[in-house]
Design a protein around this motif. Sequence first.
Motif, PDB file in Angstrom:
ATOM      1  N   THR A  27       0.803  -1.226   0.000  1.00 28.50           N
ATOM      2  CA  THR A  27       0.000   0.000   0.000  1.00 28.50           C
ATOM      3  C   THR A  27       0.836   1.277   0.000  1.00 28.50           C
ATOM      4  N   ALA A  28       2.060   1.220   0.524  1.00 28.51           N
ATOM      5  CA  ALA A  28       2.924   2.402   0.569  1.00 28.51           C
ATOM      6  C   ALA A  28       4.347   1.963   0.868  1.00 28.51           C
ATOM      7  N   ALA A  29       5.320   2.810   0.524  1.00 29.10           N
ATOM      8  CA  ALA A  29       6.730   2.507   0.804  1.00 29.10           C
ATOM      9  C   ALA A  29       7.504   3.812   0.931  1.00 29.10           C
ATOM     10  N   GLU A  30       8.564   3.785   1.737  1.00 31.77           N
ATOM     11  CA  GLU A  30       9.378   4.989   1.918  1.00 31.77           C
ATOM     12  C   GLU A  30      10.795   4.618   2.323  1.00 31.77           C
ATOM     13  N   PHE A  31      11.757   5.397   1.817  1.00 35.41           N
ATOM     14  CA  PHE A  31      13.148   5.251   2.220  1.00 35.41           C
ATOM     15  C   PHE A  31      13.375   5.880   3.594  1.00 35.41           C
ATOM     16  N   HIS A  32      14.364   5.333   4.318  1.00 35.40           N
ATOM     17  CA  HIS A  32      14.807   5.925   5.580  1.00 35.40           C
ATOM     18  C   HIS A  32      15.409   7.302   5.278  1.00 35.40           C
ATOM     19  N   PRO A  33      15.174   8.313   6.125  1.00 37.34           N
ATOM     20  CA  PRO A  33      15.672   9.664   5.807  1.00 37.34           C
ATOM     21  C   PRO A  33      17.191   9.816   5.860  1.00 37.34           C
ATOM     22  N   HIS A  34      17.899   8.872   6.516  1.00 42.31           N
ATOM     23  CA  HIS A  34      19.353   9.015   6.656  1.00 42.31           C
ATOM     24  C   HIS A  34      20.136   7.799   6.168  1.00 42.31           C
ATOM     25  N   GLN A  35      19.564   6.614   6.244  1.00 42.00           N
ATOM     26  CA  GLN A  35      20.259   5.391   5.839  1.00 42.00           C
ATOM     27  C   GLN A  35      19.795   4.985   4.437  1.00 42.00           C
ATOM     28  N   CYS A  36      20.697   5.112   3.470  1.00 43.31           N
ATOM     29  CA  CYS A  36      20.301   4.911   2.079  1.00 43.31           C
ATOM     30  C   CYS A  36      20.004   3.450   1.742  1.00 43.31           C
ATOM     31  N   ASN A  37      20.357   2.537   2.618  1.00 49.23           N
ATOM     32  CA  ASN A  37      20.136   1.119   2.353  1.00 49.23           C
ATOM     33  C   ASN A  37      18.829   0.595   2.951  1.00 49.23           C
ATOM     34  N   THR A  38      18.134   1.428   3.730  1.00 50.57           N
ATOM     35  CA  THR A  38      16.963   0.970   4.484  1.00 50.57           C
ATOM     36  C   THR A  38      15.684   1.580   3.933  1.00 50.57           C
ATOM     37  N   PHE A  39      14.648   0.761   3.815  1.00 49.83           N
ATOM     38  CA  PHE A  39      13.331   1.270   3.441  1.00 49.83           C
ATOM     39  C   PHE A  39      12.260   0.407   4.096  1.00 49.83           C
ATOM     40  N   VAL A  40      11.049   0.913   4.128  1.00 50.65           N
ATOM     41  CA  VAL A  40       9.913   0.154   4.667  1.00 50.65           C
ATOM     42  C   VAL A  40       8.791   0.135   3.637  1.00 50.65           C
ATOM     43  N   TYR A  41       7.974  -0.909   3.733  1.00 49.95           N
ATOM     44  CA  TYR A  41       6.727  -0.902   2.963  1.00 49.95           C
ATOM     45  C   TYR A  41       5.619  -1.512   3.801  1.00 49.95           C
ATOM     46  N   SER A  42       4.411  -1.010   3.585  1.00 51.57           N
ATOM     47  CA  SER A  42       3.243  -1.445   4.356  1.00 51.57           C
ATOM     48  C   SER A  42       2.335  -2.282   3.468  1.00 51.57           C
ATOM     49  N   SER A  43       1.451  -3.030   4.130  1.00 56.05           N
ATOM     50  CA  SER A  43       0.589  -3.928   3.366  1.00 56.05           C
ATOM     51  C   SER A  43      -0.872  -3.741   3.757  1.00 56.05           C
ATOM     52  N   LYS A  98      -2.688  -5.887   4.917  1.00 55.29           N
ATOM     53  CA  LYS A  98      -3.004  -6.688   6.103  1.00 55.29           C
ATOM     54  C   LYS A  98      -2.623  -5.986   7.398  1.00 55.29           C
ATOM     55  N   GLY A  99      -2.134  -4.758   7.298  1.00 54.60           N
ATOM     56  CA  GLY A  99      -1.796  -4.001   8.494  1.00 54.60           C
ATOM     57  C   GLY A  99      -0.396  -4.215   9.019  1.00 54.60           C
ATOM     58  N   SER A 100       0.469  -4.819   8.226  1.00 53.88           N
ATOM     59  CA  SER A 100       1.843  -5.068   8.662  1.00 53.88           C
ATOM     60  C   SER A 100       2.815  -4.132   7.943  1.00 53.88           C
ATOM     61  N   ILE A 101       3.982  -3.936   8.572  1.00 55.52           N
ATOM     62  CA  ILE A 101       5.040  -3.109   7.982  1.00 55.52           C
ATOM     63  C   ILE A 101       6.316  -3.928   7.975  1.00 55.52           C
ATOM     64  N   ARG A 102       6.995  -3.917   6.840  1.00 56.62           N
ATOM     65  CA  ARG A 102       8.254  -4.645   6.713  1.00 56.62           C
ATOM     66  C   ARG A 102       9.391  -3.672   6.468  1.00 56.62           C
ATOM     67  N   LEU A 103      10.441  -3.804   7.272  1.00 57.68           N
ATOM     68  CA  LEU A 103      11.636  -2.997   7.083  1.00 57.68           C
ATOM     69  C   LEU A 103      12.678  -3.860   6.390  1.00 57.68           C
ATOM     70  N   CYS A 104      13.264  -3.347   5.314  1.00 58.80           N
ATOM     71  CA  CYS A 104      14.213  -4.123   4.504  1.00 58.80           C
ATOM     72  C   CYS A 104      15.551  -3.414   4.425  1.00 58.80           C
ATOM     73  N   ASP A 105      16.603  -4.206   4.284  1.00 58.12           N
ATOM     74  CA  ASP A 105      17.964  -3.704   4.173  1.00 58.12           C
ATOM     75  C   ASP A 105      18.521  -4.171   2.831  1.00 58.12           C
ATOM     76  N   MET A 106      18.828  -3.232   1.950  1.00 55.11           N
ATOM     77  CA  MET A 106      19.309  -3.585   0.604  1.00 55.11           C
ATOM     78  C   MET A 106      20.730  -4.139   0.622  1.00 55.11           C
ATOM     79  N   ARG A 107      21.420  -4.054   1.763  1.00 53.49           N
ATOM     80  CA  ARG A 107      22.753  -4.654   1.847  1.00 53.49           C
ATOM     81  C   ARG A 107      22.668  -6.166   2.011  1.00 53.49           C
ATOM     82  N   ALA A 108      21.519  -6.664   2.463  1.00 57.50           N
ATOM     83  CA  ALA A 108      21.388  -8.096   2.745  1.00 57.50           C
ATOM     84  C   ALA A 108      21.257  -8.922   1.470  1.00 57.50           C
TER      85      ALA A 108
END
Length: 446
Positions: free
Chosen positions: A229-245, A247-257
């Motif tokens: 439903t939505a996604a956004e980058f972390h304001p300071h860490q360029c490798n981190t972002f979140v997206y929502s679903s 179903k009411g959940s939020i997932r935080l992801c690390d592009m370095r992984a």
Amino acid sequence: MKCFSRYLPYIFRPPSTLLSSSCHTEADIISTVEFNSTGELLATGDKGGRVVVFQREQESKNQPHRRGEYNVYSTFQSHEPEFDYLKSLEIEEKINKIRWLPQQNAAYFLLSTNDKTVKLWKISERDKRPEGYNLKDEDGRIRDPSTITSLRVPVLQPMDLMVEAMPRRVFSNAHTYHINSISVNSDYETFMSTDDLRINLWNLEITNRSFNIVDIKPANMEELTEVITAAEFHPHQCNTFVYSSSKGSIRLCDMRAAALCDNHSKFFEEPEDPSNRSFFSEIISSISDVKFSHSGRYLMTRDYLTVKVWDLNMESKPLETYQVHDYLRSKLCSLYENDCIFDKFECVWNGSDSVIMTGSYNNFFRMFDRNTKRDVTLEASRENSKPRAILKPRKVCVGGKRRKDEISVDSLDFSKKILHTAWHPYENIIAVAATNNLYIFQDKVN
């Protein structure tokens, strides 16, 4: 509580409705609002594919009351309606999101997107024009080479200020489903675009290639249980972002992984209370907006009835939960029938992350002070928003005897809704989109 009740409003309407206050077309409805990083510019997009940019007035000793006022700076057509002949689908021109890029020189840059295509726009000023060409006359016509007997040096002559909007990049053909959000990375070199099932990563300089970083599409679409439903980058860490679903959940992801971030690093979800389980539970738990705080420590999410604040270090439950319009819980059946239950409300932080704001119905919008735990309901309407008037808090009467200054739940107008809001990054200036009107409120000037 000063910043809640002491606001001066003024109203803007889209160009096609400046002559009429009562009628408006579907194309005039504002679909997104966004301040730039300094707060000097404010951009709105509408369902007609237009972008209107407002610029803040400079302070004047002679007119101190004009501090913070915004006037139209530039208007341009960002997207046009298109038709996908392969799928026999019409692509709307509606602007879904606008995101500003940090200013690097005299020009301004912003990203705008409709359902399928993201565009990078350059907005620049021109107050000089070249004159004295050798091969052209003053009207722009080509001169006869035989009449040219001397070499002239072109000169720049002053002219009236002109603001130009030019498309610099077009990022297209990467989304099968409708784009619901875009987010610029803190490295200012990349951005991501998100649709219902996929998130793509783009380089701002490369338009013919993007990288798929999240793909939740199942092999069999009949097994589909949730959408992004939505996604956004972390304001300071360029490798981190979140997206929502949904179903009411939020997932935080690390592009370095990993290159494909289908496996999240953190998973935020509040366990459902079985006693509140109903037919509408899954619908109202769908997250319509997710925002990092300016500090990057917290997440804010908006579902249909609440705003939740999450600490990135605590996945089990939200740190704070604010009821936006809990009095509508008994009205969910009728809201489902008129499709209002699917409305997607946005939420915003103030500059210091101490206050959050989100919209509601009847042109109401809500503010919550995280420190004092106080909240207020304000209304954006032409009747209550006279220039330099102080906004009065509104209250909704749930049951029993209604006071004179209260409004009954049954009297709420669900066709008037505040879906899109924005808050100046440093000051108490807010922008609220109510259908085809843009209201800008600021601190009371003494």
